[in-house]
Design a protein around this motif. Structure first.
Motif, PDB file in Angstrom:
ATOM      1  N   MET A   1       1.894   4.855  -4.820  1.00 15.20           N
ATOM      2  CA  MET A   1       0.480   4.717  -5.207  1.00 15.20           C
ATOM      3  C   MET A   1      -0.216   3.733  -4.267  1.00 15.20           C
ATOM      4  N   SER A   2      -1.531   3.861  -4.165  1.00 12.68           N
ATOM      5  CA  SER A   2      -2.309   2.945  -3.324  1.00 12.68           C
ATOM      6  C   SER A   2      -3.618   2.609  -4.030  1.00 12.68           C
ATOM      7  N   ALA A   3      -3.965   1.309  -4.051  1.00 11.70           N
ATOM      8  CA  ALA A   3      -5.139   0.888  -4.829  1.00 11.70           C
ATOM      9  C   ALA A   3      -6.475   1.308  -4.218  1.00 11.70           C
ATOM     10  N   HIS A   4      -6.536   1.317  -2.884  1.00 10.60           N
ATOM     11  CA  HIS A   4      -7.866   1.506  -2.280  1.00 10.60           C
ATOM     12  C   HIS A   4      -8.396   2.933  -2.379  1.00 10.60           C
ATOM     13  N   LYS A   5      -7.556   3.865  -2.859  1.00  6.61           N
ATOM     14  CA  LYS A   5      -8.042   5.238  -3.053  1.00  6.61           C
ATOM     15  C   LYS A   5      -8.666   5.405  -4.436  1.00  6.61           C
ATOM     16  N   ILE A   6      -8.498   4.371  -5.289  1.00  4.70           N
ATOM     17  CA  ILE A   6      -9.008   4.492  -6.672  1.00  4.70           C
ATOM     18  C   ILE A   6      -9.910   3.303  -7.027  1.00  4.70           C
TER      19      ILE A   6
ATOM     20  N   GLY B   1       0.829  -1.205   0.000  1.00  2.94           N
ATOM     21  CA  GLY B   1       0.000   0.000   0.000  1.00  2.94           C
ATOM     22  C   GLY B   1       0.859   1.249   0.000  1.00  2.94           C
ATOM     23  N   GLY B   2       0.189   2.387   0.169  1.00  2.00           N
ATOM     24  CA  GLY B   2       0.889   3.671   0.143  1.00  2.00           C
ATOM     25  C   GLY B   2       1.920   3.782   1.259  1.00  2.00           C
ATOM     26  N   THR B   3       1.588   3.260   2.421  1.00  2.00           N
ATOM     27  CA  THR B   3       2.499   3.369   3.561  1.00  2.00           C
ATOM     28  C   THR B   3       3.813   2.645   3.276  1.00  2.00           C
ATOM     29  N   GLU B   4       3.709   1.440   2.760  1.00  2.00           N
ATOM     30  CA  GLU B   4       4.945   0.693   2.479  1.00  2.00           C
ATOM     31  C   GLU B   4       5.719   1.331   1.317  1.00  2.00           C
TER      32      GLU B   4
ATOM     33  N   THR C   1       7.765  11.372  -4.664  1.00  2.00           N
ATOM     34  CA  THR C   1       6.484  12.012  -4.389  1.00  2.00           C
ATOM     35  C   THR C   1       5.457  10.961  -3.981  1.00  2.00           C
ATOM     36  N   ASP C   2       4.708  11.285  -2.930  1.00  2.00           N
ATOM     37  CA  ASP C   2       3.601  10.447  -2.494  1.00  2.00           C
ATOM     38  C   ASP C   2       2.393  10.897  -3.322  1.00  2.00           C
ATOM     39  N   ALA C   3       2.039  10.063  -4.306  1.00  2.00           N
ATOM     40  CA  ALA C   3       0.948  10.442  -5.218  1.00  2.00           C
ATOM     41  C   ALA C   3      -0.317   9.641  -4.923  1.00  2.00           C
ATOM     42  N   VAL C   4      -0.424   9.172  -3.686  1.00  2.00           N
ATOM     43  CA  VAL C   4      -1.576   8.344  -3.298  1.00  2.00           C
ATOM     44  C   VAL C   4      -2.908   9.073  -3.554  1.00  2.00           C
ATOM     45  N   GLN C   5      -2.916  10.409  -3.355  1.00  2.00           N
ATOM     46  CA  GLN C   5      -4.182  11.144  -3.517  1.00  2.00           C
ATOM     47  C   GLN C   5      -4.316  11.824  -4.877  1.00  2.00           C
ATOM     48  N   SER C   6      -3.342  11.642  -5.755  1.00  2.00           N
ATOM     49  CA  SER C   6      -3.480  12.297  -7.067  1.00  2.00           C
ATOM     50  C   SER C   6      -3.643  11.295  -8.207  1.00  2.00           C
TER      51      SER C   6
HETATM   52  N1  PLP Z   1      -0.173   8.817   1.616  1.00  2.00           N
HETATM   53  C1  PLP Z   1      -1.294   9.555   1.538  1.00  2.00           C
HETATM   54  C2  PLP Z   1      -1.222  10.945   1.006  1.00  2.00           C
HETATM   55  C3  PLP Z   1      -2.507   9.019   1.965  1.00  2.00           C
HETATM   56  O1  PLP Z   1      -3.613   9.761   1.897  1.00  2.00           O
HETATM   57  C4  PLP Z   1      -2.529   7.698   2.461  1.00  2.00           C
HETATM   58  C5  PLP Z   1      -3.788   7.083   2.948  1.00  2.00           C
HETATM   59  O2  PLP Z   1      -4.530   7.689   3.701  1.00  2.00           O
HETATM   60  C6  PLP Z   1      -1.336   6.967   2.504  1.00  2.00           C
HETATM   61  C7  PLP Z   1      -0.172   7.563   2.071  1.00  2.00           C
HETATM   62  C8  PLP Z   1      -1.285   5.564   3.021  1.00  2.00           C
HETATM   63  O3  PLP Z   1      -1.749   4.660   2.074  1.00  2.00           O
HETATM   64  P1  PLP Z   1      -2.208   3.185   2.509  1.00  2.00           P
HETATM   65  O4  PLP Z   1      -3.498   3.355   3.238  1.00  2.00           O
HETATM   66  O5  PLP Z   1      -2.377   2.438   1.215  1.00  2.00           O
HETATM   67  O6  PLP Z   1      -1.114   2.624   3.352  1.00  2.00           O
END
Ligand code: PLP
Length: 413
Positions: free
Chosen positions: A203-208, A69-72, A180-185
């Motif tokens: 990137m993170s799948a559960h936001k899309i 996920g985004g955190t890792e 860049t953390d592009a999880v929200q873009s």
């Molecule tokens: N980075 C941003 C900007 C996020 O909004 C989030 C999730 O809230 C994360 C990282 C973490 O992503 P994940 O929930 O997939 O670990």
């Protein structure tokens, strides 16, 4: 009516995503590392998904590493560079408005002897490339600046920052990597790794509309990261562990849908967001919008309601079926005010009075109408109860909720 306007926290999985995932729990359950046909089938699905994820951000499939996920992804990018280049330098530049996945990683590195500069942001929630330029030192190895902020939606000037790093390089500085953390873009606006000129992108799948617990780190060809996890040779030695094929397949489909319907999604969410902002400011007094009005993703609106406690408002809305969010992190019983709005210079009471509304392509006008009228009703009631502007805190709101015996409409807040 139940209305979900918290799509920046997570989204519902698209039906196409769920359907694509299901066979990989049973009929096609092979381990992608196995040589037999079950394994080869899983491997083919893994590589097909890698191509779909890469296509969404203009990358080559070999530059995509699947993670949990985004955190890792953030951890791997930042700790991977720190480990690889610690001999060369121990200075990292990031911002005060990053997600905890970046901030806590930076803090952990500080405890290991790294130096971190946390850049400030403007009142609109934007970092300036000139601040990055000023913060560069001989020992700087990494800059990590998020693409879109998860609380305000403000889009940071990543390509300008990249330009500043290229100029430093031309002037004789050793290469500084850009993450860049592009999880929200990703999936919300066009994201292209070459246009942004980044080395690493999360990137993170559960936001899309993909499944939870799966994401990816884009690693530009030639960029070497130190190892943070040890195990087998999966993901070309960049991330060990048996691949989560069902989730990876779902992520791939979510990326494909995100790519083919990006414009339609952007228009739909922007229309709903603009409608909400317009109606809320027309019908409710003392409302301010937070974050840059132009440089932002189309699906997030962050609003401050004067003289109202955001947590109380959130709970009252929830009791009426409307799910939104505050920026505060509710951990171990303590409520911390949003570090993002605080960094933008909002006074404490305004930080406390802020809510985030976030939309998806499944949000409807009818839902937004219901949310607006519910919001107007609750705010009027809260302000009536406390004309001085000191609305009840979360504790009394919860007590009110708990003592309600005949349903949410009875609750007096
Ligand atoms: N980075 C941003 C900007 C996020 O909004 C989030 C999730 O809230 C994360 C990282 C973490 O992503 P994940 O929930 O997939 O670990």
């Amino acid at each position: 009516m139940r209305v979900y306007l918290d799509n920046s926290a997570t989204t519902t999985a698209a039906p196409e995503v769920v359907a694509a995932m299901l066979p990989y729990f049973s009929d096609h359950m092979g381990n992608a590392q196995s040589v037999h046909s079950f394994g080869q089938q899983a491997k083919a699905a893994l590589e097909a998904s890698r191509r779909q994820v890469a296509a969404l951000i203009g990358a080559a499939p070999t530059e995509i590493v699947f993670v949990s996920g985004g955190t890792e992804a953030d951890n791997l990018a930042i700790r991977g560079i720190a480990k690889q280049f610690s001999e060369r330098g121990r200075h990292i530049i990031t911002t005060k408005i990053e997600h905890p996945a970046v901030l806590a990683t930076a803090e952990a590195l500080e405890a290991q002897g790294f130096f971190v500069t946390y850049l400030p942001v403007s009142r609109e929630g934007l970092v300036h490339a000139s601040e990055v330029r000023r913060a560069i030192r001989d020992e700087t190895i990494l800059v990590s600046v998020m693409h879109a902020n998860n609380e305000t939606g403000a889009i940071q000037p990543i390509s300008e920052i990249s330009q500043a790093l290229a100029e430093a390089h031309e002037a004789g500085h050793r290469r500084i990597y850009l993450h860049t953390d592009a999880v929200q873009s990703v999936g919300k606006v066009k994201v292209d790794v070459d246009e942004l000129a980044v080395d690493l992108l999360s990137m993170s799948a559960h936001k899309i509309h993909g499944p939870k617990g799966i994401g990816a780190l884009y690693i530009r060809r030639g960029v070497k990261l130190g190892k943070i996890l040890f195990g087998g040779h999966h993901e070309r030695d960049r991330r060990p562990g048996t691949e989560n094929i069902p989730a990876i397949v779902g992520f791939g489909v979510a990326c494909e849908l995100g790519r083919t319907s990006l414009l339609e999604r952007m228009n739909r969410t922007r229309d709903l967001r603009d409608y909400l902002e317009q109606e809320v400011t027309r019908r409710i007094t003392g409302v301010k919008r937070n974050g840059d009005p132009h440089q932002r993703v189309p699906n997030i609106s962050n609003l401050t309601f004067d003289g109202v406690d955001g947590e109380s408002l959130l709970i009252a809305l929830d009791l009426k079926g409307v799910a939104v969010s505050t920026g505060s992190a509710c951990s171990s019983g303590s409520l911390e005010p949003s570090h993002v709005l605080t960094a933008m210079g909002l006074p404490r009471d305004e930080v406390r009075g802020s809510l985030r509304f976030s939309f998806s392509q499944y949000s409807t006008r009818e839902e937004v109408d219901y949310a607006i009228s519910t919001l107007a009703e609750i705010i009027a009631r809260l302000r009536e109860m406390s004309p001085e502007g000191d609305t009840p805190g979360i504790r009394s709101a919860l007590e009110g909720a708990n003592s309600a015996s005949t349903g949410a409409s009875e609750i007096k807040l």
